[in-house]
Design an enzyme around this catalytic site. Structure first.
Site, PDB file in Angstrom:
ATOM      1  N   SER A   1       0.823  -1.211   0.000  1.00 53.52           N
ATOM      2  CA  SER A   1       0.000   0.000   0.000  1.00 53.52           C
ATOM      3  C   SER A   1       0.857   1.262   0.000  1.00 53.52           C
ATOM      4  CB  SER A   1      -0.966   0.002   1.191  1.00 53.52           C
ATOM      5  OG  SER A   1      -0.284   0.155   2.418  1.00 53.52           O
TER       6      SER A   1
ATOM      7  N   ARG B   1      22.156 -14.657   4.756  1.00 50.25           N
ATOM      8  CA  ARG B   1      21.587 -13.316   4.655  1.00 50.25           C
ATOM      9  C   ARG B   1      22.571 -12.369   3.988  1.00 50.25           C
ATOM     10  NH1 ARG B   1      20.123  -9.741   9.912  1.00 50.25           N
ATOM     11  NH2 ARG B   1      22.363  -9.350   9.813  1.00 50.25           N
TER      12      ARG B   1
ATOM     13  N   MET C   1       9.836  -6.814   5.191  1.00 50.79           N
ATOM     14  CA  MET C   1       9.822  -7.542   6.458  1.00 50.79           C
ATOM     15  C   MET C   1      11.042  -8.451   6.600  1.00 50.79           C
ATOM     16  SD  MET C   1       7.224  -6.145   7.660  1.00 50.79           S
ATOM     17  CE  MET C   1       7.029  -7.076   9.174  1.00 50.79           C
TER      18      MET C   1
ATOM     19  N   LEU D   1      17.977  -5.942   7.458  1.00 50.28           N
ATOM     20  CA  LEU D   1      19.116  -5.768   6.564  1.00 50.28           C
ATOM     21  C   LEU D   1      20.398  -5.691   7.385  1.00 50.28           C
ATOM     22  CD1 LEU D   1      17.408  -3.136   4.278  1.00 50.28           C
ATOM     23  CD2 LEU D   1      18.061  -5.450   3.574  1.00 50.28           C
TER      24      LEU D   1
ATOM     25  N   ASN E   1      13.159   4.234   5.921  1.00 49.98           N
ATOM     26  CA  ASN E   1      12.136   3.291   6.369  1.00 49.98           C
ATOM     27  C   ASN E   1      10.943   4.039   6.954  1.00 49.98           C
ATOM     28  OD1 ASN E   1      11.086   0.652   6.977  1.00 49.98           O
ATOM     29  ND2 ASN E   1      11.586   1.008   9.126  1.00 49.98           N
TER      30      ASN E   1
ATOM     31  N   HIS F   1       7.929   3.372   9.793  1.00 47.47           N
ATOM     32  CA  HIS F   1       7.638   2.477  10.916  1.00 47.47           C
ATOM     33  C   HIS F   1       6.380   2.955  11.634  1.00 47.47           C
ATOM     34  CE1 HIS F   1       8.444  -0.422  14.086  1.00 47.47           C
ATOM     35  NE2 HIS F   1       8.171   0.528  14.960  1.00 47.47           N
TER      36      HIS F   1
ATOM     37  N   SER G   1       6.616   6.971  12.021  1.00 46.14           N
ATOM     38  CA  SER G   1       7.934   7.601  11.918  1.00 46.14           C
ATOM     39  C   SER G   1       8.571   7.262  10.576  1.00 46.14           C
ATOM     40  CB  SER G   1       8.866   7.105  13.034  1.00 46.14           C
ATOM     41  OG  SER G   1       8.330   7.365  14.313  1.00 46.14           O
TER      42      SER G   1
ATOM     43  N   LEU H   1      17.890  -2.097  14.789  1.00 44.42           N
ATOM     44  CA  LEU H   1      16.488  -2.215  14.394  1.00 44.42           C
ATOM     45  C   LEU H   1      15.717  -0.940  14.719  1.00 44.42           C
ATOM     46  CD1 LEU H   1      14.130  -4.039  13.401  1.00 44.42           C
ATOM     47  CD2 LEU H   1      13.814  -4.727  15.794  1.00 44.42           C
ATOM     48  N   ASP H   2      15.107  -0.339  13.686  1.00 44.58           N
ATOM     49  CA  ASP H   2      14.237   0.837  13.855  1.00 44.58           C
ATOM     50  C   ASP H   2      14.907   1.916  14.699  1.00 44.58           C
ATOM     51  OD1 ASP H   2      12.229  -0.481  12.406  1.00 44.58           O
ATOM     52  OD2 ASP H   2      11.439  -1.433  14.206  1.00 44.58           O
TER      53      ASP H   2
ATOM     54  N   GLU I   1       0.436   7.240   7.252  1.00 42.42           N
ATOM     55  CA  GLU I   1       1.564   6.756   6.453  1.00 42.42           C
ATOM     56  C   GLU I   1       1.424   7.193   5.000  1.00 42.42           C
ATOM     57  OE1 GLU I   1       2.404   2.560   6.863  1.00 42.42           O
ATOM     58  OE2 GLU I   1       1.713   2.549   8.939  1.00 42.42           O
TER      59      GLU I   1
END
Length: 227
Positions: free
Chosen positions: A13, A64, A89, A92, A106, A108, A135, A143-144, A173
C-alpha cells in the site's frame, strides 16, 4: 529527477501511494525498480501498474549476507538515488546498510523510539499510551533506530482496537511518506550518512489536501535539524 528503488514484502500500500503521489502531484521522481524478497501481492500490483519489478528470494541464497549483496547489486544496477522500505519484512545487515548510508529510508508504525519491531499497535494499546503514530527514519544497523526524518501523531481513542488503530495510522503513512519524497525532490531536506537537515519547518511544497491532513499532527525532529 530522483530515482527510487522500493523494497517490499507484503501488500504494497505504501508503494502504491508513492506511485500515486508521483503521478498525481507531478513529483520530480520515478520508481526505477520495485524489489521483493519473496513473491507477494505488492509485486503483482507493481507489475500491473507497469513498474519494473524483481524478486530476489531469500531461499535462493545460503546466507543473509549473500542475499543482501544480491539486493544491493540490483539496486546499484537500477541507479537508484534513494531506497524506500515499504513494508520490507526482513532485517538488513550492516554491510548492506553501510553501502546506502543516508539513502536508505524506512517507515515504521509507531512514534520511535517507542515500540520498535512488530505488533506496534497492540503494544501501544496495552501500554495505555495516549498518542501513537508513524515515523520516517534513516536506516542504520540497529532495528528501527536511525535518525528521524519526520513523524506524525494521532490520539489513541478508547474504542481503538489494534486493527482500527492500524487503519488510522496507515492513513497517516499514506500522507507522510509522499511528503518526504516531495521534500527530497524540492531539496527542502538533506539526508546525511549520520543525520537529517530540514531547510524548512513548514509543509512547503505539499498539495493542499496533504497540508490539511498533516498540519495538525506532523512532528519535526529537533526543529530544523536532527544529527
Amino acid at each position: 529527477m530522483i530515482r527510487l528503488a522500493i523494497l517490499i514484502s507484503g501488500r504494497g500500500s505504501n508503494m502504491l501511494c508513492l506511485a500515486d503521489a508521483i503521478e498525481n502531484y507531478k513529483i520530480d521522481a520515478t520508481i526505477a525498480l520495485v524489489i521483493s524478497n519473496k513473491d507477494c501481492d505488492a509485486i503483482a500490483l507493481a507489475a500491473a501498474r507497469g513498474l519494473a519489478t524483481k524478486v530476489v528470494k531469500r531461499s535462493d541464497f545460503e546466507s543473509r549476507l549473500a542475499h543482501d549483496a544480491a539486493i544491493a547489486s540490483t539496486i546499484k544496477d537500477c541507479h537508484a538515488d534513494y531506497v524506500f522500505l515499504a513494508g520490507y519484512m526482513a532485517i538488513l545487515g550492516s554491510v548492506f546498510v553501510n553501502q546506502f548510508a543516508g539513502k536508505l529510508i524506512n517507515i515504521h508504525p509507531s512514534l520511535l523510539p517507542a515500540f520498535k519491531g512488530l505488533d506496534t499497535h497492540q503494544r501501544a494499546i496495552d501500554a495505555g499510551v495516549k498518542t501513537h503514530g508513524v515515523s520516517i527514519h534513516l536506516v542504520n544497523a540497529a532495528l528501527d533506530d536511525g535518525p528521524l526524518i519526520l513523524q506524525a501523531s494521532l490520539a489513541v481513542a478508547e474504542t481503538d482496537t489494534a486493527k482500527i488503530l492500524a487503519g488510522r495510522v496507515l492513513q497517516l503513512e499514506h500522507q507522510i511518506y509522499p511528503f518526504v519524497l516531495i521534500s527530497l525532490a524540492a531539496q527542502n531536506v538533506t539526508l546525511l550518512s549520520d543525520g537529517v537537515i530540514w531547510h524548512v519547518t513548514t509543509l512547503a511544497g505539499a498539495p493542499a489536501d496533504m497540508q490539511i491532513n498533516l498540519a495538525p499532527c506532523v512532528i519535526w525532529p529537533d526543529g530544523l535539524s536532527h544529527r
